[in-house]
Design a protein around this motif. Sequence first.
Motif, PDB file in Angstrom:
ATOM      1  N   TYR A 181      -7.256  -4.468  -3.861  1.00 19.16           N
ATOM      2  CA  TYR A 181      -8.225  -3.402  -3.592  1.00 19.16           C
ATOM      3  C   TYR A 181      -8.929  -2.987  -4.873  1.00 19.16           C
ATOM      4  CZ  TYR A 181     -10.283   0.620  -1.283  1.00 19.16           C
ATOM      5  OH  TYR A 181     -11.177   1.527  -0.759  1.00 19.16           O
ATOM      6  N   GLN A 182      -8.197  -3.006  -5.952  1.00 17.57           N
ATOM      7  CA  GLN A 182      -8.799  -2.647  -7.238  1.00 17.57           C
ATOM      8  C   GLN A 182      -9.819  -3.696  -7.660  1.00 17.57           C
ATOM      9  OE1 GLN A 182      -6.162  -1.291 -10.258  1.00 17.57           O
ATOM     10  NE2 GLN A 182      -4.910  -0.091  -8.850  1.00 17.57           N
ATOM     11  N   HIS A 186      -1.903   2.739  -3.323  1.00 16.23           N
ATOM     12  CA  HIS A 186      -2.952   2.046  -2.596  1.00 16.23           C
ATOM     13  C   HIS A 186      -3.749   3.036  -1.747  1.00 16.23           C
ATOM     14  CE1 HIS A 186      -5.208  -1.023  -0.798  1.00 16.23           C
ATOM     15  NE2 HIS A 186      -4.399  -1.427   0.151  1.00 16.23           N
ATOM     16  N   GLN A 187      -3.019   3.864  -1.050  1.00 16.93           N
ATOM     17  CA  GLN A 187      -3.617   4.895  -0.191  1.00 16.93           C
ATOM     18  C   GLN A 187      -4.530   5.803  -1.002  1.00 16.93           C
ATOM     19  OE1 GLN A 187      -2.337   4.202   2.754  1.00 16.93           O
ATOM     20  NE2 GLN A 187      -3.804   5.488   3.882  1.00 16.93           N
ATOM     21  N   PHE A 209       3.896   1.823  -4.241  1.00 13.93           N
ATOM     22  CA  PHE A 209       2.660   1.036  -4.196  1.00 13.93           C
ATOM     23  C   PHE A 209       1.816   1.402  -2.975  1.00 13.93           C
ATOM     24  CE2 PHE A 209       4.718  -1.828  -7.270  1.00 13.93           C
ATOM     25  CZ  PHE A 209       3.673  -1.973  -8.146  1.00 13.93           C
ATOM     26  N   THR A 210       2.492   1.643  -1.865  1.00 12.42           N
ATOM     27  CA  THR A 210       1.770   2.067  -0.679  1.00 12.42           C
ATOM     28  C   THR A 210       1.017   3.373  -0.956  1.00 12.42           C
ATOM     29  OG1 THR A 210       3.566   1.126   0.642  1.00 12.42           O
ATOM     30  CG2 THR A 210       2.006   2.563   1.770  1.00 12.42           C
ATOM     31  N   PRO A 228      -1.736  -6.164  -2.184  1.00 10.93           N
ATOM     32  CA  PRO A 228      -2.958  -5.577  -1.624  1.00 10.93           C
ATOM     33  C   PRO A 228      -3.484  -4.441  -2.482  1.00 10.93           C
ATOM     34  CG  PRO A 228      -1.311  -5.829   0.083  1.00 10.93           C
ATOM     35  CD  PRO A 228      -0.630  -6.120  -1.221  1.00 10.93           C
ATOM     36  N   CYS A 229      -2.583  -3.749  -3.111  1.00 10.47           N
ATOM     37  CA  CYS A 229      -2.970  -2.641  -3.968  1.00 10.47           C
ATOM     38  C   CYS A 229      -3.843  -3.152  -5.112  1.00 10.47           C
ATOM     39  CB  CYS A 229      -1.724  -1.950  -4.511  1.00 10.47           C
ATOM     40  SG  CYS A 229      -2.042  -0.485  -5.486  1.00 10.47           S
ATOM     41  N   TYR A 263      -5.734   7.564 -11.246  1.00  3.70           N
ATOM     42  CA  TYR A 263      -4.687   6.588 -11.523  1.00  3.70           C
ATOM     43  C   TYR A 263      -3.733   7.111 -12.595  1.00  3.70           C
ATOM     44  CZ  TYR A 263      -2.397   2.095 -12.300  1.00  3.70           C
ATOM     45  OH  TYR A 263      -1.465   1.100 -12.402  1.00  3.70           O
ATOM     46  N   ASN A 268      -6.087   5.228  -3.828  1.00  5.85           N
ATOM     47  CA  ASN A 268      -7.309   4.528  -4.231  1.00  5.85           C
ATOM     48  C   ASN A 268      -8.308   4.419  -3.081  1.00  5.85           C
ATOM     49  OD1 ASN A 268      -6.547   4.116  -6.882  1.00  5.85           O
ATOM     50  ND2 ASN A 268      -5.648   2.115  -6.490  1.00  5.85           N
ATOM     51  N   LYS A 269      -7.780   4.099  -1.927  1.00  7.60           N
ATOM     52  CA  LYS A 269      -8.652   3.924  -0.759  1.00  7.60           C
ATOM     53  C   LYS A 269      -9.394   5.209  -0.403  1.00  7.60           C
ATOM     54  CE  LYS A 269      -5.905   1.867   2.299  1.00  7.60           C
ATOM     55  NZ  LYS A 269      -5.468   1.270   3.584  1.00  7.60           N
TER      56      LYS A 269
END
Lengths: 207, 207
Positions: free
Chosen positions: A142-143, A74-75, A70-71, A138-139, A99, A77-78
Motif C-alpha cells: 500500500y505504501q 495498514h488501516q 501490521f493490520t 500488503p501494508c 507513521y 495508512n488507508k
Amino acid sequence: MKNTPEKSKYHHGDLRTTLLTVAGEMLKEGGIEEVSLRKLAARVGVSRTAPYHHFKDKNALLCGIAESGFTQLHQMNKSSFKAEGPSTKEKFSSFIHEYVNFAKANPDLYELMFGRTIWKHENSSKESTQKLRDAAYPCFQYQVAMTREWQQLKLLNHSGEESALRASQVLWGTVHGIAKLLIDGIYTDVAHVEEICDYAVDMFLVH
Amino acid sequence: MKNTPEKSKYHHGDLRTTLLTVAGEMLKEGGIEEVSLRKLAARVGVSRTAPYHHFKDKNALLCGIAESGFTQLHQMNKSSFKAEGPSTKEKFSSFIHEYVNFAKANPDLYELMFGRTIWKHENSSKESTQKLRDAAYPCFQYQVAMTREWQQLKLLNHSGEESALRASQVLWGTVHGIAKLLIDGIYTDVAHVEEICDYAVDMFLVH
DNA sequence: CGCCAAAATATGACGGTGTCAAGATTGATT
DNA sequence: AATCAATCTTGACACCGTCATATTTTGGCG
C-alpha cells in the motif's frame, strides 16, 4: 464453535485470543523483556505449558502480536490516504507524521514488528511466519501504491528514471529510521518529532 | 602498568581485551543471541564469573563492543569525507553508500550498536554507558558537520529555513532505516543495496 | 626477603527462562 | 454411554545472568 466466545468457555474459554490480548498488554507495560511465557501463563491463570497448544513457540506468539500491529498500521495508512478533505501534498505530510507517531505511541509494539526477533531465520512455525507476512506485505504494498501516486503527480524531488518501488523503499526507510532512532532514544528528542517530520517532508517535496 | 600489554600477563593476560575480541567474534558468527557470558568464559578458558571483574554487567560488555563499532564508523566517515579526489557531490553519495554497506557488512554489530538493548534505560554501569556515549556522540556530530557543508553548498533539496541538525537527523534516519530494513530482511533484497542508495541520493540532491 | 593487602579467579547456589515428555481432564461426536 | 481428540497440568532438563563466598596470585612495602 469459534463464534460467540462470550460464555462458551469449555476448558478455559478461547485461550488463544486471551493470550494475545494479555501478552499485548504486558508488552505495552514493560517492553519486550517483560513478556515471558511463564509470567503470561500465570497472569492468565493457566499452567506454563498451556500456551503451547495454541502457539508452537514463543516466537509464534510474538508473531501473532506483530500481525495485529501490521493490520493496525495498514488501516491507519488507508484511512489517511483516502480522506477527502486534505490535498495530496497534505496527505504526504500526514503519512510521514502519522507513521512516526504510530511508532512513538506504541514503541514496544513497533520494535517487535520490525525487530529481528521475528524476521530473522525461520525459527518458529512456518505457518505463523507466513501469517505474519500475509499481514505485513500488503501494508508495504500500500505504501508503494501511495508513493506511485505522489510520484505521478510530480510531488517528489527526483531527476532520473522513476521507480515507485525504489522511492517507496527510500521513504519507508526514512520514516522507519526516524522512528527507530526516536524510539531507542539515541540522539533525537521525542519532543522534536513534528519538527523533524516537517523537515523530512520539505526535503522530499519538489520546489 | 597498562602499557606494554604484550608479555605482561600476570593472571590470564589482559582478560578485558580478550573478552571484547572473542565476544566480537561470537557476535559475528552467530548473532547477538549466541553471545552469552558463560559460553564466552568457556571459550576464553576462564570461569563463568571471571568477566565480572572487568565488566559490571553483560550489558557493559556489549557496550564495550558497540563502542569500538562507533569508533570504526566514525573513522570511516572521516576518511571518506576528507578524501581529496572526489567532488562534494560524490562524497555525499559515498556517505550514503558506505554507511549502508557498513551495516550490511557487520549486521549484528550494527544491530547491537543501535539496538535498544544498549540504549534503553540505565541498566548497567553508568561509567560504561558514558564511555559508549563518548564514542557515539562525536560520530553523530561529525555527520551534522558534513551535512552543514552540503547544505551551505546548496546541494540538498529544501525550501524553508535551513537547519543542519534537522537535515542531519533526516539523512541519518534515512540511511539508518534503509540499513535496518535491509539487515532485518524485511522487504528489501540485499542485492539491491546500491540501487536503493543511488535512488536515495537522487531524491535528496537539488536538481 | 617476607608479608600483606588487593586484585583476579573459581565454586556453589538461586531464581529465572523456553521447551519437551508424559499423564490427567474435559468436550464433542458417535 | 463410550470413545477420541483437543486441552490442560505436572515434572524435568538445559540453559541463562548474577550474587556470595572462598581461593589463588600479584605487586608493593617494610
